[in-house]
Design an enzyme around this catalytic site. Sequence first.
Site, mmCIF file in Angstrom:
data_model
loop_
_atom_site.group_PDB
_atom_site.id
_atom_site.type_symbol
_atom_site.label_atom_id
_atom_site.label_comp_id
_atom_site.label_asym_id
_atom_site.label_seq_id
_atom_site.Cartn_x
_atom_site.Cartn_y
_atom_site.Cartn_z
ATOM 1 N N ARG A 122 0.822 -1.232 0.000
ATOM 2 C CA ARG A 122 0.000 0.000 0.000
ATOM 3 C C ARG A 122 0.848 1.271 0.000
ATOM 4 O O ARG A 122 0.422 2.303 0.503
ATOM 5 C CB ARG A 122 -0.953 0.036 1.188
ATOM 6 N N LYS A 144 2.435 11.843 -10.527
ATOM 7 C CA LYS A 144 1.566 10.965 -11.325
ATOM 8 C C LYS A 144 2.347 9.720 -11.702
ATOM 9 O O LYS A 144 3.423 9.806 -12.274
ATOM 10 C CB LYS A 144 1.121 11.668 -12.606
ATOM 11 N N GLU A 186 8.774 19.105 -24.870
ATOM 12 C CA GLU A 186 8.189 19.419 -23.549
ATOM 13 C C GLU A 186 8.860 20.675 -22.963
ATOM 14 O O GLU A 186 8.215 21.464 -22.274
ATOM 15 C CB GLU A 186 8.344 18.238 -22.586
ATOM 16 N N LYS A 221 7.759 23.173 -13.748
ATOM 17 C CA LYS A 221 6.847 22.050 -13.472
ATOM 18 C C LYS A 221 6.516 21.990 -11.987
ATOM 19 O O LYS A 221 5.363 21.792 -11.603
ATOM 20 C CB LYS A 221 7.468 20.734 -13.955
ATOM 21 N N GLU A 231 -4.751 18.756 -10.675
ATOM 22 C CA GLU A 231 -5.166 19.171 -12.016
ATOM 23 C C GLU A 231 -6.602 19.690 -12.063
ATOM 24 O O GLU A 231 -7.431 19.218 -12.826
ATOM 25 C CB GLU A 231 -4.975 18.017 -13.012
ATOM 26 N N ARG A 235 -2.599 23.264 -13.647
ATOM 27 C CA ARG A 235 -1.864 22.084 -14.120
ATOM 28 C C ARG A 235 -2.323 21.678 -15.522
ATOM 29 O O ARG A 235 -1.570 21.067 -16.276
ATOM 30 C CB ARG A 235 -2.001 20.925 -13.126
ATOM 31 N N ASN A 239 -0.954 20.588 -20.544
ATOM 32 C CA ASN A 239 -1.473 19.819 -21.686
ATOM 33 C C ASN A 239 -1.351 20.579 -23.003
ATOM 34 O O ASN A 239 -1.822 20.095 -24.031
ATOM 35 C CB ASN A 239 -2.946 19.463 -21.464
ATOM 36 N N HIS A 242 -0.940 18.819 -26.288
ATOM 37 C CA HIS A 242 -1.132 17.392 -26.040
ATOM 38 C C HIS A 242 -2.479 16.856 -26.512
ATOM 39 O O HIS A 242 -2.604 15.657 -26.744
ATOM 40 C CB HIS A 242 -0.939 17.078 -24.554
ATOM 41 N N HIS A 246 -1.899 13.897 -28.770
ATOM 42 C CA HIS A 246 -2.267 12.510 -28.461
ATOM 43 C C HIS A 246 -3.018 11.870 -29.619
ATOM 44 O O HIS A 246 -2.819 10.689 -29.922
ATOM 45 C CB HIS A 246 -3.134 12.456 -27.192
ATOM 46 N N HIS A 259 6.540 10.400 -28.791
ATOM 47 C CA HIS A 259 5.569 11.262 -28.102
ATOM 48 C C HIS A 259 5.902 12.744 -28.307
ATOM 49 O O HIS A 259 5.032 13.542 -28.665
ATOM 50 C CB HIS A 259 5.540 10.909 -26.610
HETATM 51 N N1 LIG Z 1 4.064 10.943 -14.913
HETATM 52 C C1 LIG Z 1 4.007 12.019 -15.666
HETATM 53 O O1 LIG Z 1 3.634 13.102 -15.208
HETATM 54 C C2 LIG Z 1 4.444 11.929 -17.094
HETATM 55 C C3 LIG Z 1 4.692 13.092 -17.826
HETATM 56 C C4 LIG Z 1 5.171 12.968 -19.128
HETATM 57 C C5 LIG Z 1 5.385 11.711 -19.679
HETATM 58 N N2 LIG Z 1 5.120 10.597 -18.936
HETATM 59 C C6 LIG Z 1 5.365 9.247 -19.475
HETATM 60 O O2 LIG Z 1 6.748 9.132 -19.749
HETATM 61 C C7 LIG Z 1 6.939 8.163 -20.772
HETATM 62 C C8 LIG Z 1 7.920 8.720 -21.771
HETATM 63 O O3 LIG Z 1 9.128 8.977 -21.116
HETATM 64 P P1 LIG Z 1 10.515 9.029 -21.908
HETATM 65 O O4 LIG Z 1 10.343 9.896 -23.079
HETATM 66 O O5 LIG Z 1 11.535 9.345 -20.907
HETATM 67 O O6 LIG Z 1 10.614 7.557 -22.496
HETATM 68 P P2 LIG Z 1 11.447 6.238 -22.065
HETATM 69 O O7 LIG Z 1 11.456 6.065 -20.613
HETATM 70 O O8 LIG Z 1 10.892 5.145 -22.886
HETATM 71 O O9 LIG Z 1 12.917 6.576 -22.560
HETATM 72 C C9 LIG Z 1 13.163 6.731 -23.935
HETATM 73 C C10 LIG Z 1 14.277 5.793 -24.412
HETATM 74 O O10 LIG Z 1 15.533 6.281 -23.963
HETATM 75 C C11 LIG Z 1 16.228 5.273 -23.258
HETATM 76 N N3 LIG Z 1 17.033 5.988 -22.262
HETATM 77 C C12 LIG Z 1 16.587 6.590 -21.139
HETATM 78 N N4 LIG Z 1 17.577 7.272 -20.556
HETATM 79 C C13 LIG Z 1 18.678 7.093 -21.313
HETATM 80 C C14 LIG Z 1 20.011 7.558 -21.220
HETATM 81 N N5 LIG Z 1 20.395 8.394 -20.244
HETATM 82 N N6 LIG Z 1 20.893 7.153 -22.169
HETATM 83 C C15 LIG Z 1 20.478 6.338 -23.180
HETATM 84 N N7 LIG Z 1 19.236 5.895 -23.332
HETATM 85 C C16 LIG Z 1 18.341 6.262 -22.401
HETATM 86 C C17 LIG Z 1 15.166 4.371 -22.718
HETATM 87 O O11 LIG Z 1 15.676 3.091 -22.458
HETATM 88 C C18 LIG Z 1 14.163 4.377 -23.857
HETATM 89 O O12 LIG Z 1 14.586 3.479 -24.855
HETATM 90 C C19 LIG Z 1 5.573 7.884 -21.357
HETATM 91 O O13 LIG Z 1 5.141 6.622 -20.918
HETATM 92 C C20 LIG Z 1 4.704 8.981 -20.789
HETATM 93 O O14 LIG Z 1 3.354 8.576 -20.620
HETATM 94 C C21 LIG Z 1 4.674 10.686 -17.661
HETATM 95 ZN ZN LIG Z 2 4.085 15.004 -23.027
#
Ligand SMILES: NC(=O)c1ccc[n+]([C@@H]2O[C@H](COP(=O)([O-])OP(=O)(O)OC[C@H]3O[C@@H](n4cnc5c(N)ncnc54)[C@H](O)[C@@H]3O)[C@@H](O)[C@H]2O)c1
Ligand SMILES: [Zn+2]
Length: 358
Positions: A122, A144, A186, A221, A231, A235, A239, A242, A246, A259
């Site tokens: 939990r 999140k 972003e 942020k 949100e 917040r 978006n 987005h 999306h 993305h």
């Molecule tokens: N929680 C939130 O508020 C929030 C906000 C924005 C996005 N997200 C989520 O984040 C995800 C996208 O995140 P992302 O763009 O970081 O993608 P990711 O985590 O898939 O990373 C992108 C790629 O880069 C590689 N990688 C990561 N760090 C590296 C490094 N230092 N050197 C070499 N390779 C590296 C990873 O293995 C992956 O292949 C989505 O699932 C999205 O929904 C969440």
């Molecule tokens: Zn985004």
Amino acid sequence: MQLSVRTSRHSYFIVVEEGALDRLGAELRRARPEAGRSVALVTDSHVGPLHAARAEAALRAADFAVTTQTVPAGENSKSLEQAGALCEAFAAAGLDRHSTIVALGGGVIGDLAGFAAAIYHRGLAVVQVPTTIVAQVDSAIGGKTGVNLAAGKNLVGAFHPPVLVLTDPALLATLPRRAWCEGFAEVIKHGVIADRAMVEELAAAEPRDLTALVSRNAAIKARIVQADEFERGERMHLNFGHTVGHAIEAAAGYGGLLHGEAVALGSVVAARLSVRNAALPAEDEALLHAALRRFELPLRLEGAAAEVGDDALLELLRRDKKFKDGRIRFVLTRRLGSAFVSEDVTEDDIRAALAAVR
Ligand SMILES: NC(=O)c1ccc[n+]([C@@H]2O[C@H](COP(=O)([O-])OP(=O)(O)OC[C@H]3O[C@@H](n4cnc5c(N)ncnc54)[C@H](O)[C@@H]3O)[C@@H](O)[C@H]2O)c1
Ligand SMILES: [Zn+2]
């Protein structure tokens, strides 16, 4: 640099510093003096081989006992199955409620490990160690967490703020060029909604001082999520780009466009809507385009995504929960550096604005 973020549960620090990874254990002790010895480090198959050994050494140096879980890199790992497998692994490693989860990776690992931490016993303390631009400026901050369902992205999740965000901009050096550029969608979004000067600087040149840039964005942020944790107001500005982004991402098929690339296209549409509906000056629209172009982000739909018609995009948009009775709540800007939520955008407005990416 160190920032503090207040949440409804606790406050936490975001530490942004080159080389911070080597202080992971010491910073965890400082953030959570009551932490038990056991720590589970969760990473992915790209990041693990590059950076996990240093993270483990830093934890052991502060007398933590570490077990490392490595999941396959990529969005597919953001699943209930993978979250379940992590929880089983935490149990097998003997983790209890005093233990700590450390998420070392991009947004996928942050969301997945954060979610597993939220549900195991939990709720276990989680430390975010973001390794992509997206994660350092965006996803690691704000609490999140979640995973995807076949029916859609992020449909299962929890608010589970970290006890610490340890951000080492030096880790970005190993990012492939496309992933590096993607993250700037972003960053530019933050500029559009809160920091016009940053858009101007990015349009002029790639950043030289990464630590300063990441800190500046983490501060944007952090300020927004602290003001509106759940949100209900500001917040939503995050978006920007987005809503249409999306739809484009889904239309292109996940994997076709990254993305951030879809968000860049969504930002172009949102800017055109802002010109039409909110009197955004054309020079501001041009400035946004220049910043996106600097990071090789797309301004027009190309390849398979170009085959998707306006009707199909509108159909995807109608599934958005912000859409009601033919109108949609849409984040617009009257001038770069500020944003507001418009209730007046119609489908016809969106159709007209889509011309910006055709
Ligand atoms: N929680 C939130 O508020 C929030 C906000 C924005 C996005 N997200 C989520 O984040 C995800 C996208 O995140 P992302 O763009 O970081 O993608 P990711 O985590 O898939 O990373 C992108 C790629 O880069 C590689 N990688 C990561 N760090 C590296 C490094 N230092 N050197 C070499 N390779 C590296 C990873 O293995 C992956 O292949 C989505 O699932 C999205 O929904 C969440
Ligand atoms: Zn985004």
